[in-house]
Write an enzyme that holds these catalytic residues in place. Structure first.
Site, PDB file in Angstrom:
ATOM      1  N   GLN A  94      77.819 -40.357  27.781  1.00  0.00           N
ATOM      2  CA  GLN A  94      77.688 -41.820  27.819  1.00  0.00           C
ATOM      3  C   GLN A  94      76.446 -42.263  27.042  1.00  0.00           C
ATOM      4  O   GLN A  94      76.469 -43.259  26.325  1.00  0.00           O
ATOM      5  CB  GLN A  94      77.591 -42.285  29.280  1.00  0.00           C
ATOM      6  CG  GLN A  94      77.508 -43.790  29.420  1.00  0.00           C
ATOM      7  CD  GLN A  94      78.776 -44.500  28.966  1.00  0.00           C
ATOM      8  OE1 GLN A  94      79.862 -44.151  29.396  1.00  0.00           O
ATOM      9  NE2 GLN A  94      78.644 -45.497  28.096  1.00  0.00           N
ATOM     10  N   CYS A 123      78.074 -48.610  31.577  1.00  0.00           N
ATOM     11  CA  CYS A 123      78.962 -47.511  31.184  1.00  0.00           C
ATOM     12  C   CYS A 123      80.420 -47.812  31.504  1.00  0.00           C
ATOM     13  O   CYS A 123      81.312 -47.235  30.889  1.00  0.00           O
ATOM     14  CB  CYS A 123      78.513 -46.212  31.838  1.00  0.00           C
ATOM     15  SG  CYS A 123      78.560 -46.257  33.644  1.00  0.00           S
ATOM     16  N   ARG A 127      82.220 -44.280  22.671  1.00  0.00           N
ATOM     17  CA  ARG A 127      82.421 -42.958  23.279  1.00  0.00           C
ATOM     18  C   ARG A 127      83.244 -42.089  22.336  1.00  0.00           C
ATOM     19  O   ARG A 127      82.973 -40.901  22.162  1.00  0.00           O
ATOM     20  CB  ARG A 127      83.153 -43.102  24.625  1.00  0.00           C
ATOM     21  CG  ARG A 127      82.358 -43.780  25.727  1.00  0.00           C
ATOM     22  CD  ARG A 127      81.199 -42.940  26.213  1.00  0.00           C
ATOM     23  NE  ARG A 127      81.624 -41.630  26.691  1.00  0.00           N
ATOM     24  CZ  ARG A 127      82.129 -41.384  27.905  1.00  0.00           C
ATOM     25  NH1 ARG A 127      82.220 -42.346  28.790  1.00  0.00           N
ATOM     26  NH2 ARG A 127      82.483 -40.145  28.262  1.00  0.00           N
ATOM     27  N   HIS A 174      75.252 -37.803  32.952  1.00  0.00           N
ATOM     28  CA  HIS A 174      76.410 -38.216  32.141  1.00  0.00           C
ATOM     29  C   HIS A 174      75.932 -38.349  30.684  1.00  0.00           C
ATOM     30  O   HIS A 174      75.859 -39.447  30.138  1.00  0.00           O
ATOM     31  CB  HIS A 174      76.948 -39.546  32.676  1.00  0.00           C
ATOM     32  CG  HIS A 174      78.289 -39.930  32.141  1.00  0.00           C
ATOM     33  ND1 HIS A 174      79.060 -39.097  31.355  1.00  0.00           N
ATOM     34  CD2 HIS A 174      79.014 -41.074  32.282  1.00  0.00           C
ATOM     35  CE1 HIS A 174      80.195 -39.712  31.047  1.00  0.00           C
ATOM     36  NE2 HIS A 174      80.183 -40.905  31.585  1.00  0.00           N
ATOM     37  N   ARG A 215      84.424 -32.583  33.860  1.00  0.00           N
ATOM     38  CA  ARG A 215      83.913 -33.665  34.722  1.00  0.00           C
ATOM     39  C   ARG A 215      84.060 -33.188  36.157  1.00  0.00           C
ATOM     40  O   ARG A 215      85.152 -32.879  36.617  1.00  0.00           O
ATOM     41  CB  ARG A 215      84.712 -34.953  34.512  1.00  0.00           C
ATOM     42  CG  ARG A 215      84.434 -35.989  35.577  1.00  0.00           C
ATOM     43  CD  ARG A 215      84.955 -37.358  35.243  1.00  0.00           C
ATOM     44  NE  ARG A 215      84.125 -37.981  34.237  1.00  0.00           N
ATOM     45  CZ  ARG A 215      84.119 -39.291  33.982  1.00  0.00           C
ATOM     46  NH1 ARG A 215      84.898 -40.108  34.657  1.00  0.00           N
ATOM     47  NH2 ARG A 215      83.335 -39.800  33.045  1.00  0.00           N
ATOM     48  N   ASP A 254      74.697 -49.865  36.502  1.00  0.00           N
ATOM     49  CA  ASP A 254      75.848 -49.013  36.831  1.00  0.00           C
ATOM     50  C   ASP A 254      76.335 -49.436  38.212  1.00  0.00           C
ATOM     51  O   ASP A 254      75.646 -50.180  38.933  1.00  0.00           O
ATOM     52  CB  ASP A 254      75.405 -47.529  36.816  1.00  0.00           C
ATOM     53  CG  ASP A 254      76.565 -46.554  37.018  1.00  0.00           C
ATOM     54  OD1 ASP A 254      77.739 -46.970  36.838  1.00  0.00           O
ATOM     55  OD2 ASP A 254      76.303 -45.387  37.371  1.00  0.00           O
TER      56      ASP A 254
HETATM   57  N1  NVA Z   1      77.780 -43.498  38.270  1.00  0.00           N
HETATM   58  C1  NVA Z   1      79.193 -43.613  37.979  1.00  0.00           C
HETATM   59  C2  NVA Z   1      79.439 -43.508  36.513  1.00  0.00           C
HETATM   60  C3  NVA Z   1      80.892 -43.637  36.118  1.00  0.00           C
HETATM   61  C4  NVA Z   1      81.104 -43.486  34.627  1.00  0.00           C
HETATM   62  C5  NVA Z   1      79.943 -42.538  38.736  1.00  0.00           C
HETATM   63  O1  NVA Z   1      79.461 -41.399  38.772  1.00  0.00           O
HETATM   64  O2  NVA Z   1      80.991 -42.831  39.309  1.00  0.00           O
HETATM   65  N1   CP Z   2      81.996 -44.501  31.449  1.00  0.00           N
HETATM   66  C1   CP Z   2      82.894 -43.554  31.774  1.00  0.00           C
HETATM   67  O1   CP Z   2      82.606 -42.353  31.764  1.00  0.00           O
HETATM   68  O2   CP Z   2      84.125 -44.030  32.096  1.00  0.00           O
HETATM   69  P1   CP Z   2      85.334 -43.208  32.736  1.00  0.00           P
HETATM   70  O3   CP Z   2      84.940 -42.874  34.159  1.00  0.00           O
HETATM   71  O4   CP Z   2      86.492 -44.165  32.672  1.00  0.00           O
HETATM   72  O5   CP Z   2      85.566 -41.972  31.940  1.00  0.00           O
END
Ligand code: NVA
Ligand code: CP
Length: 306
Positions: free
Chosen positions: A136, A261, A289, A133, A106, A221
């Site tokens: 997800q 998500c 997930r 992502h 990540r 989101d």
């Molecule tokens: N768009 C959000 C998704 C988090 C799972 C982010 O990148 O923070």
């Molecule tokens: N939806 C998701 O990826 O959540 P986290 O940021 O908690 O991993």
């Protein structure tokens, strides 16, 4: 030796492979819930989990998933490894992949996971970048399948930022054969290159009411993603007309579902009434997930299981 497969976006698997994977996730979920815990296809295997951003769902689901598959998950925060002190991605990828069986990352730039995958001798999973992502979406597609059956031919509405989630829904529209209506402010549209690539599968509107009409699934989101915290106030203004509330849900089909998500910001991108309401499947979506990524870990190491 078989070619290494990576999972950096949903483009990495064919539509048939994705269908097989979702079915497998549903099977693995049922088996686990029925108490069948002897099948350990990843026994003695190690997943390296590299996190340069925060996470709850992704870390817990990958770590628990590896335990359930008989393997081990190793949490590596960029802060506490040499990656955080500037060791090149290329070097880190060669070293970490020489000692582990599969790697999850990540991070911020999508280029980072692409470079990591290029130099890795084991499969690499994108666990969120600024652009995509895909893990997800595996859970989201599984959740739709469980609640409403095949998503092919349906209309889905994505409301909000043209960000990593929106981009992932765009790829999913093509791979799973649905139409994606995107409702977003003009200044926050998805990447132009992706609008071109998925032109046949998407419609973009600055009017949430047009985008939500007749939809089978409404998703949203956060307005400010990880790394954009300082833009929160500006974004709150720009996205104010793009809140998913009961009036928006009323425009969708009667049996429309709501997904997010998570983490969610109540009364910003979604009202509490919708998030906690009867059409919301966000808790099943979060749990999935785990099951979807177990199927993913298995597919990338052992192979697709139908
Ligand atoms: N768009 C959000 C998704 C988090 C799972 C982010 O990148 O923070
Ligand atoms: N939806 C998701 O990826 O959540 P986290 O940021 O908690 O991993």
């Amino acid at each position: 030796m078989a070619e290494i497969r990576h999972f950096l976006t949903l483009r990495d698997f064919s539509p048939d492979e994705l269908k097989t994977l979702i079915q497998r996730a549903i099977t693995l979920k049922a088996a686990w819930k029925a108490g069948n815990r002897d099948d350990q296809p990843l026994k003695n295997q190690t997943l390296a989990m590299i996190f340069e951003k925060a996470s709850t769902r992704t870390r817990v689901s990958f770590e628990a998933g590896m335990t359930q598959l008989g393997g081990h998950a190793m949490f590596l925060s960029a802060r506490d490894t040499q990656l955080g002190r500037g060791e090149p991605i290329e070097d880190s990828a060669r070293v970490i992949s020489s000692m582990t069986d599969i790697i999850m990352i990540r991070t911020f730039s999508h280029q980072t996971v692409e470079t990591f995958a290029e130099y890795s001798s084991v499969p690499v999973i994108n666990a969120l970048t600024d652009d995509y992502h895909p893990c997800q979406l595996l859970a989201d597609m599984m959740t739709y399948q469980e609640h409403r059956g095949d998503i092919q031919g349906k209309t889905v509405t994505y409301v909000g930022d043209g960000n990593n989630m929106c981009h992932s829904w765009m790829v999913a529209a093509k791979q799973f054969g649905f139409h994606l209506n995107i409702a977003c402010p003009d200044a926050y549209q998805p990447k132009t290159s992706l609008i071109k690539e998925f032109d046949a599968h998407i419609s973009i509107s600055a009017d949430i009411n047009i985008a939500a009409k007749g939809s089978a699934l409404v998703v949203t989101d956060v307005w400010a993603s990880m790394g954009q915290e300082e833009e929160q106030k500006i974004r709150e203004k720009a996205f104010a007309p793009f809140q998913v509330n009961e009036a928006v849900m009323a425009l969708a089909q009667d049996d429309a579902l709501f997904m997010h998500c998570l983490p969610a910001h109540r009364e910003e991108e979604v009202t509490t009434a919708v998030l906690e309401g009867a059409q919301s499947v966000v808790w099943a979506e979060a749990e999935n997930r785990l099951h979807a990524q177990k199927a993913l870990l298995e597919a990338l190491t052992v192979g697709f299981v139908s």
